[in-house]
Design a protein around this motif. Structure first.
Motif, PDB file in Angstrom:
ATOM      1  N   GLU A  97      -1.659  -2.602   9.868  1.00 40.36           N
ATOM      2  CA  GLU A  97      -2.049  -4.193   9.610  1.00 40.36           C
ATOM      3  C   GLU A  97      -2.999  -4.614  10.806  1.00 40.36           C
ATOM      4  N   LEU A 100      -6.372  -3.713   9.881  1.00 41.45           N
ATOM      5  CA  LEU A 100      -7.001  -4.441   9.024  1.00 41.45           C
ATOM      6  C   LEU A 100      -7.391  -5.507   9.437  1.00 41.45           C
ATOM      7  N   VAL A 140      -0.726  -3.260   4.441  1.00 42.63           N
ATOM      8  CA  VAL A 140      -2.255  -3.068   4.554  1.00 42.63           C
ATOM      9  C   VAL A 140      -2.873  -3.318   3.273  1.00 42.63           C
TER      10      VAL A 140
END
Length: 313
Positions: A97, A100, A140
């Motif tokens: 994450e 991302l 994600v």
């Protein structure tokens, strides 16, 4: 007067009229370099690939610099390259994450996650089990889709693993299906150490089809360790695959799998496609010039046979 050698075009039955070349040179090609390539050189590499007609170019990876120092300049690279032109795709790899968020903050519209078909490589690459890796990818993929991004799911070690040996097809299909169930738009099956052969490719693609993952959802990513990448690619095309990963100049490998040598060279792929009359949008001469230039930056010749033949490299 010397005439440049060209393949004679002889179409074959059962192959597509056009494919997409998914260029991985800037990311997969450069991540395994012993030294860090200057970001200005990377940006020029990408610009040359764009000028050569490649529409899909995977740029970099938003991983911590401590993991892969060769790709620790992701934000700076995107700043140098500027906005993505209409009709072009510039995916980036993200491991979690945090990666991302970094990518989305830079306006990235296409991302990829990188999983493994085997437990050993999952541990070595992400320090997680296969199940834990998929759990990490779930938010994600969801976050990327919620942000309107396109998502690719890589599965590595689909044909063999240097620690575990041959990988059962059923095991690969299970991991691929679980990854696609997260919502990925496309799957890339990887022969990370280059041990696959055409029969193996056929068997896996047929098994994926049986699991509901059609060839129109699949890209293939073959390494050329044993000289099988191009023949494996042709087999995949005959099974309906329309996306082929390749690396200009044959650059690449895997920092966590030492037996993984270079990817299928984009020039070698283009030569074969030209001979078959399959459209791809790339300019072979420009690709060869780019590979010669990059080889000079890296201080070694390109391993691509086509580059060697056309440029005397």
């Amino acid at each position: 007067m010397t005439t440049r050698t060209l393949p004679m075009t002889e179409p074959a039955t059962g192959l597509p009229d056009r494919i997409t070349i998914y260029e991985v040179g800037p990311r997969d090609g450069l991540q395994n370099e012993k030294s860090v390539v200057p970001v200005e050189v990377k940006a020029e590499f990408v610009r040359r690939l764009v000028d050569a007609g490649l529409q899909t170019i995977e740029l970099t990876s938003f991983v911590p610099a401590a993991w892969v120092p060769q790709l620790g300049d992701a934000e700076e690279l995107l700043d140098l390259l500027g906005p993505v032109a209409a009709g072009q795709a510039r995916p980036v790899l993200v491991p979690n994450e945090r990666g991302l968020d970094r990518a989305l903050d830079k306006g990235v519209k296409a991302i990829a996650v990188f999983g493994s078909a085997t437990e050993t490589f999952a541990r070595k690459n992400l320090n997680r089990s296969v199940a834990e890796s998929l759990a990490m990818f779930e938010p994600v993929v969801r976050g990327a889709l919620d942000a309107g991004a396109w998502v690719r799911g890589y599965v590595s070690m689909c044909f063999g693993d240097p620690w575990e040996g041959p990988v059962p097809v059923e095991q690969v299909v299970d991991v691929c299906a679980r990854l696609m169930d997260l919502g990925c738009d496309q799957l890339s099956i990887g022969d990370t150490i280059g041990v696959g052969t055409p029969g193996h490719v056929s068997r896996l693609l047929e098994a994926l089809e049986g699991a509901g993952i059609g060839a129109d959802q699949v890209g293939v990513h073959f390494h050329d360790t044993y000289g099988q990448a191009l023949s494996n690619t042709m087999t995949a095309l005959a099974h309906g695959v329309r996306v082929v990963d390749a690396s200009t100049g044959g650059l690449g490998g895997c920092p966590y799998a030492k037996s993984a040598t270079g990817n299928l060279a984009t020039e070698d792929l283009v030569w074969a496609l030209d001979g078959l009359g399959i459209e791809h949008g790339a300019d072979l001469d420009a690709l060869v010039e780019t590979s010669v230039w990059m080889a000079q930056q890296l201080g070694r010749p390109s391993p691509s046979r086509v580059v060697k033949a056309l440029a005397g490299a």
